[in-house]
Design a protein around this motif. Structure first.
Motif, PDB file in Angstrom:
ATOM      1  N   ASP A  33      43.175  68.993  -4.145  1.00 49.59           N
ATOM      2  CA  ASP A  33      42.030  68.283  -3.581  1.00 49.59           C
ATOM      3  C   ASP A  33      41.856  68.781  -2.169  1.00 49.59           C
ATOM      4  N   PRO A  34      40.775  69.496  -1.906  1.00 49.04           N
ATOM      5  CA  PRO A  34      40.591  69.992  -0.535  1.00 49.04           C
ATOM      6  C   PRO A  34      40.658  68.841   0.470  1.00 49.04           C
ATOM      7  N   THR A  35      41.463  69.031   1.464  1.00 46.76           N
ATOM      8  CA  THR A  35      41.676  67.985   2.463  1.00 46.76           C
ATOM      9  C   THR A  35      40.514  67.970   3.455  1.00 46.76           C
ATOM     10  N   ILE A  36      40.171  66.785   3.938  1.00 42.60           N
ATOM     11  CA  ILE A  36      39.251  66.713   5.083  1.00 42.60           C
ATOM     12  C   ILE A  36      40.106  66.623   6.337  1.00 42.60           C
ATOM     13  N   GLU A  37      40.968  65.640   6.327  1.00 37.59           N
ATOM     14  CA  GLU A  37      41.919  65.470   7.423  1.00 37.59           C
ATOM     15  C   GLU A  37      42.795  64.296   7.044  1.00 37.59           C
ATOM     16  N   ASP A  38      44.097  64.468   7.115  1.00 42.53           N
ATOM     17  CA  ASP A  38      45.000  63.361   6.822  1.00 42.53           C
ATOM     18  C   ASP A  38      46.093  63.359   7.862  1.00 42.53           C
ATOM     19  N   SER A  39      46.490  62.147   8.259  1.00 40.38           N
ATOM     20  CA  SER A  39      47.621  62.139   9.179  1.00 40.38           C
ATOM     21  C   SER A  39      48.765  61.345   8.569  1.00 40.38           C
ATOM     22  N   TYR A  40      49.961  61.798   8.881  1.00 37.60           N
ATOM     23  CA  TYR A  40      51.163  61.201   8.325  1.00 37.60           C
ATOM     24  C   TYR A  40      52.138  60.932   9.461  1.00 37.60           C
ATOM     25  N   THR A  61      39.025  74.308   4.311  1.00 37.36           N
ATOM     26  CA  THR A  61      37.658  74.596   3.878  1.00 37.36           C
ATOM     27  C   THR A  61      36.773  74.911   5.085  1.00 37.36           C
ATOM     28  N   GLN A  63      33.693  74.577   5.868  1.00 36.54           N
ATOM     29  CA  GLN A  63      32.735  73.606   6.399  1.00 36.54           C
ATOM     30  C   GLN A  63      33.355  72.599   7.370  1.00 36.54           C
ATOM     31  N   PHE A  64      34.654  72.408   7.247  1.00 32.88           N
ATOM     32  CA  PHE A  64      35.276  71.368   8.073  1.00 32.88           C
ATOM     33  C   PHE A  64      35.906  71.922   9.342  1.00 32.88           C
ATOM     34  N   THR A  65      35.698  73.194   9.598  1.00 23.39           N
ATOM     35  CA  THR A  65      36.465  73.808  10.674  1.00 23.39           C
ATOM     36  C   THR A  65      35.851  73.596  12.047  1.00 23.39           C
ATOM     37  N   ALA A  66      34.650  73.017  12.090  1.00 25.97           N
ATOM     38  CA  ALA A  66      33.987  72.831  13.385  1.00 25.97           C
ATOM     39  C   ALA A  66      34.773  71.885  14.293  1.00 25.97           C
ATOM     40  N   MET A  67      35.618  71.045  13.686  1.00 30.21           N
ATOM     41  CA  MET A  67      36.311  70.031  14.485  1.00 30.21           C
ATOM     42  C   MET A  67      37.650  70.525  15.023  1.00 30.21           C
ATOM     43  N   TYR A  71      41.522  68.780  17.587  1.00 27.68           N
ATOM     44  CA  TYR A  71      42.921  68.506  17.263  1.00 27.68           C
ATOM     45  C   TYR A  71      43.863  69.565  17.785  1.00 27.68           C
TER      46      TYR A  71
ATOM     47  N   GLY B 590      25.591  72.932   5.972  1.00 26.83           N
ATOM     48  CA  GLY B 590      26.896  72.641   5.385  1.00 26.83           C
ATOM     49  C   GLY B 590      27.924  72.355   6.459  1.00 26.83           C
ATOM     50  N   MET B 591      27.881  73.146   7.539  1.00 30.40           N
ATOM     51  CA  MET B 591      28.807  72.941   8.657  1.00 30.40           C
ATOM     52  C   MET B 591      28.568  71.590   9.327  1.00 30.40           C
ATOM     53  N   GLY B 594      29.785  68.950   7.173  1.00 34.26           N
ATOM     54  CA  GLY B 594      31.245  69.010   7.213  1.00 34.26           C
ATOM     55  C   GLY B 594      31.808  68.303   8.440  1.00 34.26           C
ATOM     56  N   SER B 595      31.217  68.596   9.600  1.00 30.18           N
ATOM     57  CA  SER B 595      31.724  67.959  10.825  1.00 30.18           C
ATOM     58  C   SER B 595      31.536  66.456  10.787  1.00 30.18           C
ATOM     59  N   VAL B 598      34.078  64.890   8.562  1.00 24.15           N
ATOM     60  CA  VAL B 598      35.395  64.704   9.181  1.00 24.15           C
ATOM     61  C   VAL B 598      35.390  63.417  10.007  1.00 24.15           C
ATOM     62  N   LYS B 601      35.479  60.525   7.693  1.00 30.90           N
ATOM     63  CA  LYS B 601      36.821  60.375   7.120  1.00 30.90           C
ATOM     64  C   LYS B 601      37.729  59.634   8.096  1.00 30.90           C
ATOM     65  N   ARG B 651      36.043  63.157  -3.475  1.00 34.19           N
ATOM     66  CA  ARG B 651      36.827  62.510  -2.415  1.00 34.19           C
ATOM     67  C   ARG B 651      37.711  61.398  -2.942  1.00 34.19           C
TER      68      ARG B 651
END
Ligand SMILES: Nc1nc2c(ncn2[C@@H]2O[C@H](COP(=O)(O)OP(=O)(O)OP(=O)(O)O)[C@@H](O)[C@H]2O)c(=O)[nH]1
Ligand SMILES: [Mg+2]
Lengths: 185, 851
Positions: A33-40, A61, A63-67, A71, B590-591, B594-595, B598, B601, B651
């Motif tokens: 399952d592609p992760t969005i962001e998880d913290s442990y 992925t 698309q999620f790398t802009a953030m 972190y 898409g970007m 995506g942001s 996040v 989430k 999800r």
């Protein structure tokens, strides 16, 4: 108890989540399952010292790398993961490391280079020597791991904690950097 | 003697491959007998071994009698000069008498010469060797060397005597005359006769051929005359050819010079024509008058512009020397001027178009509201896209003009998009709270919200975004499912509505401004990551145009999540669907999604964490019967809602992770609260809540929670058993105690059948105890037990029947165990309890029915 902020980075599907969950919960996640962001959070003892690890499992992925910048700023130690079965995941790490160094504005960032899925020896395309050469170039630790076969999983995190301890001893950890840093925004 | 020598050689020594060097006829000095021959031979094969033989002549021929190697000769006594006697000391001393002194001299001379070179030559007594060495044999003996061991080795390559060929010829001749050796004179005569005959014949034939020779001579003279004639003719020809040759050579030279000249002229012509062709720009300054308003005009202008560029790019191919030519320099500066002028004209033309379209498009934002989507600026795109070839040209030729155009475009278009995006979000807000929808609960102002009931108690401050200070009006579960669905529908339309406009703009920018990294420009830098630099540039332009989308979207979501924090769940699912669509993998929208995803989430994690915290902090309700704990029912509501939102979306795994964490917290909380339940027994709290939880999980059918489901079931059973054991207790306590005593005895070794003889456990005693439990009493006891159970259990789970049945079963088990002990320990006594199993069943059902 001292807290350690660890960030796990790497392309999609290399096994970042699998490694993190194996370390924290001791189970192997078969499903992807592609992760969005998880913290442990996990408490461990390293060199006789109790440590609270806060591990951020990030998205590979695109698309999620802009953030990422955010972190990277908060992280103290980084796990750079590739899969030994996919050359492109190995090549992606160079850019990632440069981004970390840029965001952190220093060359000395605690880091571990991880070649995961080493149980899939038959499908290997990235040689072990390639990995150790890159680690040498990065000046960081190198480990080949398997989240599935539980190889070297704990070592990643213990090594990182030791690196963080070395670079900033536990004494006073109250914003040692503030003042010397100027932010342009 | 030579005749004898010849015969000896042939008959005795040929077979043993030896050559006879010398021979002497001897008789033994002691006896007078037939003479023998003393022979000295040498082997034909090398190394040469010399041997002395004593050969006897008999009627049958020669016979070897004795033999010695020459090296075994120790002493040779010549005796006197004119004596025939001599001695040889071999293995013993032999005394011989030679047939003649000559023979004796020859032999001694031979032996002396051969043995002189030996390692240990024999001793010669009374012998004066002949210094001249003119004796017969001496000339025939080669010089030999004798090694230590006495074997003789040749010191040179010379052969003894005749060659094989000579030997053959000689034998042939000798063969013709059998007795040649004996009758040499006759033989010689015959040979001389033959020779004279041959001579005569020879002279005769010479005389015969004379005439022929004369003819031959004449012929030779004739041909010499002929040859001289031919020769003189040849000289004549040669003279005339020399003259012609000179002429031809001259012509040839002239010819090649002409060839060079013409070749040079051709090369020059070619060079010049390529130069002219290269620098030629047929359109000339006409390009400046290009018609940039018609499609054909634009296409022609693009073609011309490219030709112009080509002419100017020729620089590199023209020889540097030629570049110094005045006309070349001149032409180039002329072309440059044309280029600059054209670029300026094009730039200002396009800039005007941008502003024009910016104005038109910004007037028309009604359509985007009516259709609830961000309309692509198709009109403008279609009109501009025809210029894209010219834009590629401009980018490669005049980067400054290109950049300024890009900036102008961004400025004018960004305004349009910003306005439209804003209008779109405005419309979305209207639609959510709108008058045209059946539900008007969620209007823009939070005061309209009614709290229907929250999940997991007070969680608002925890669920809120960081740094959010206005917490008034925030909450969860404040809207019903149709309102929630409405919100998600509008959000979905909004996300869908944004995509086409942004995507078509991205496509347009890529081709119009040529920023994909695939343009002809970037061919020089193949190694550099042109693709990523191109896409970074594209992203930057898109960011300038659509920067407002992300902030608007975030503000929009924050606004509604403040009223209903669980909205982040649906937002996450919807955004996830859009961001992870395969066609959005590397698009700008898409970007953006995506942001925002996040961020959503993170909100979701915060919300879920607040739920877990709420469960951890939960208290027992201040009621006499706590019944089902609030978080259990809240979880049910939450799960129903969550399932409706997440369904089978990608999800789902994010939700399931939190399900597990929540259930962990719930198990802990049930345990914790059960232990301080006040009047209500902990078993009841556990029993009721695990029962409910298990039922709920069975209904949910979430595979990821199977472990928890099983766990709930086990814990429920434990609690039920615990409760029954504890509160049903032992209604027949005295009987139980009696039989416990019995069993203690049995375990001490008393036989079961002999229990009745023990004082304390006699039949009479048993009967006395049984009497204490008449049927009436038993029923009374059960009735009061029922009341107690009824008081403990809540109406929520209605487990009374279950518990009552479990107690009935427990009672029957106890009854049967007592009955079997009686039959074993008091056999044949016919003692029974005062009530039967049927009575028990009747009591239980009567009691249950009467309530
Ligand atoms: N054989 C094998 N498979 C593995 C190993 N580690 C992970 N996988 C599998 O690889 C797939 C992807 O693993 P994830 O941990 O989800 O990958 P990820 O890096 O977190 O991916 P993103 O979250 O999209 O960035 C899963 O199907 C895992 O089961 C490993 O050590 N050996
Ligand atoms: Mg992952």
């Amino acid at each position: 108890m001292r807290e350690y902020k660890i960030v796990v980075l790497g392309s999609g599907g290399v096994g970042k989540s699998a490694l993190t969950v194996q370390f924290v919960q001791g189970i192997f996640v078969e499903k992807y399952d592609p992760t969005i962001e998880d913290s442990y959070r996990k408490q461990v003892e390293v060199d006789g010292q109790q440590c609270m690890l806060e591990i951020l499992d990030t998205a590979g992925t695109e698309q999620f790398t802009a953030m990422r910048d955010l972190y990277m700023k908060n992280g103290q130690g980084f796990v750079l993961v590739y899969s030994i079965t996919a050359q492109s995941t190995f090549n992606d790490l160079q850019d990632l490391r440069e981004q970390i160094l840029r965001v952190k504005d220093t060359d000395n960032v605690p880091m571990v280079l991880v070649g995961n899925k080493c149980d899939l020896e038959d499908e290997r395309v990235v040689g072990k020597d390639q990995g150790s050469t890159l680690a040498h170039q990065f000046g960081c630790t190198f480990l080949e791991t398997s989240a599935k076969a539980k190889i070297n999983v704990n070592d990643i995190f213990y090594d990182l904690v030791q690196q963080i301890n070395k670079i900033s001893p536990a004494t006073k950890q109250k914003k040692p950097k503030s003042g010397s840093k100027c932010t342009l925004l | 003697m030579s005749g004898a020598k010849f015969e000896l050689q042939k008959e005795v020594f040929e077979g043993s491959k030896e050559r006879l060097h010398g021979v002497v006829g001897v008789t033994k000095t002691s006896r007078k007998k037939k003479p023998s021959f003393l022979c000295l031979t040498g082997s034909i094969e090398r190394p040469i071994r010399f041997t002395i033989y004593l050969v006897k002549q008999t009627e049958k021929g020669f016979k070897r009698k004795q033999e010695w190697t020459l090296s075994s000769l120790k002493e040779a006594n010549y005796k006197a000069k004119d004596s025939l006697d001599f001695d040889l000391l071999l293995e013993k001393s032999y005394h011989w008498t030679a047939t003649s002194t000559e023979d004796k001299d020859v032999l001694f001379s031979l032996i002396y010469q051969i043995t002189a070179r030996m390692h240990r030559p024999p001793k010669f007594i009374n012998y004066q060797p002949d210094e001249e060495g003119d004796s017969e044999g001496a000339s025939n003996i080669p010089i030999v060397a004798v090694p230590k061991d006495g074997q003789m080795v040749d010191s040179d390559e010379e052969e003894f005597g005749l060659t094989e060929r000579e030997e053959f010829d000689l034998e042939k001749v000798l063969g013709r005359a059998e007795n040649a050796v004996v009758n040499a004179e006759a033989f010689m005569e015959q040979l001389a006769k033959e020779l004279s005959i041959l001579d005569g014949e020879n002279i005769h034939s010479i005389m015969d051929s004379e005439t022929q020779v004369n003819v031959l001579m004449e012929r030779i003279d004739e041909s010499i005359v002929q040859l001289e004639k031919i020769e003189s003719e040849l000289t004549d020809y040669e003279d005339s050819v020399v003259v012609v040759q000179a002429a031809v050579e001259k012509i040839e030279e002239e010819n090649s010079q002409m060839g060079t000249a013409s070749k040079n002229q051709q090369l020059l012509l070619k060079e010049l024509s390529t130069l002219i062709e290269a620098l030629d720009f047929s359109a000339g300054s006409n390009i400046l008058n290009s018609d940039l308003s018609s499609k054909e005009g634009i296409e022609k202008a693009a073609r011309d512009a490219n030709l112009l560029k080509k002419a100017l790019d020729m620089d590199e191919e023209i020889h540097p020397a030629l570049q110094k030519m005045h006309s070349v320099v001149h032409q180039r500066s002329r072309l440059e001027k044309i280029r600059d002028k054209f670029a300026k004209g094009l730039t200002s033309h396009l800039a005007k178009l941008f502003i024009h379209h910016g104005n038109i498009s910004s007037v028309d934002n009604v359509s985007s509201i009516n259709h609830f989507r961000l309309s692509p600026l198709n009109l403008m795109h279609n009109e501009l896209i025809v210029y894209s070839d010219l834009m590629i040209w401009l980018k490669s030729v005049e980067m400054d003009c290109y950049s300024s155009l890009l900036q102008k475009y961004t400025m004018s278009t960004q305004k349009v998009y910003e306005r439209n995006v804003k209008a779109l979000f405005e419309e979305a807000r209207v639609r959510i709270s709108g008058n045209n929808t059946p539900s008007s609960r969620i209007s823009g102002s939070s005061t309209d919200l009614r709290i229907r009931g929250k999940f997991f108690g007070k969680t608002r401050s925890l669920a809120n975004r960081e740094g959010d200070t206005e917490s008034q009006g925030s909450g969860e579960g404040s809207v019903d499912s149709s309102e929630r669905q409405h919100f998600y529908d509008v959000l979905e339309q909004l996300l869908e509505g944004l995509e086409p406009g942004v995507n078509s703009e991205e496509k347009f920018i890529t081709s119009f401004f040529n920023v994909d990294g695939s343009s002809s420009l970037n061919t020089s830098s193949v190694i550099s990551p042109s693709k990523s630099s191109g896409s970074a540039e594209l992203r930057r332009i898109m960011g300038n145009l659509f920067g407002s989308i992300e902030s608007e979207l975030v503000a929009f979501l924050v606004h509604y999540e403040k009223m209903e924090s669980s909205f982040c769940m649906g937002a996450m699912v919807r955004l996830g669907n859009h961001a992870l669509k395969s066609e959005n993998t590397s698009t700008y929208i898409g970007m953006i999604y995506g942001s925002v995803l996040v961020q959503e989430k993170r909100s979701f994690d915060r919300l879920m964490n607040s739920y877990v915290q709420a469960i951890n902090d939960s208290r027992l309700p201040r009621k006499t019967k706590p019944g089902i704990l609030p978080f259990i029912t809240e979880f049910e509501d939450f799960a129903v809602m969550a399932e409706s939102i997440f369904g089978n979306s990608a999800r789902r795994s994010d939700l399931e992770k939190w399900y597990v964490k929540m259930l962990c917290a719930m198990f802990d909380a049930i345990m914790r609260l059960a232990s301080d339940g006040g009047k209500t027994p902990g078993e009841v709290i556990r029993m009721e809540n695990y029962h409910r939880l298990h039922a709920n999980l069975s209904q949910l059918k979430v595979a990821a929670l199977d472990v928890q489901k099983k766990d709930a079931k086990t814990k429920y059973n434990e609690a039920l058993n615990g409760y029954v054991t504890k509160y049903f207790g032992r209604p027949l306590n005295k009987l139980n105690e009696f039989f416990e005593g019995v069993q203690a005895k049995v375990s001490q070794g008393v036989k079961e059948s002999e229990i009745g003889y023990q004082m304390a456990f006699s039949r009479a005693e048993l009967k006395r105890v049984i009497k204490e439990y008449p049927a009436k009493e038993v029923k009374k006891g059960l009735e009061s037990l029922y009341k107690k159970v009824e008081k403990h259990l809540s109406e929520d789970e209605s487990l009374l029947q279950v518990v009552w049945r479990a107690m009935q079963e427990e009672f029957i088990v106890q009854y049967k165990s007592i009955e079997s002990l009686i039959s074993r320990c008091y056999p044949g006594a016919k003692i029974t309890l005062e009530f039967t199993i049927e009575d028990i069943l009747l009591f239980f059902s009567e009691i249950a029915q009467s309530h």
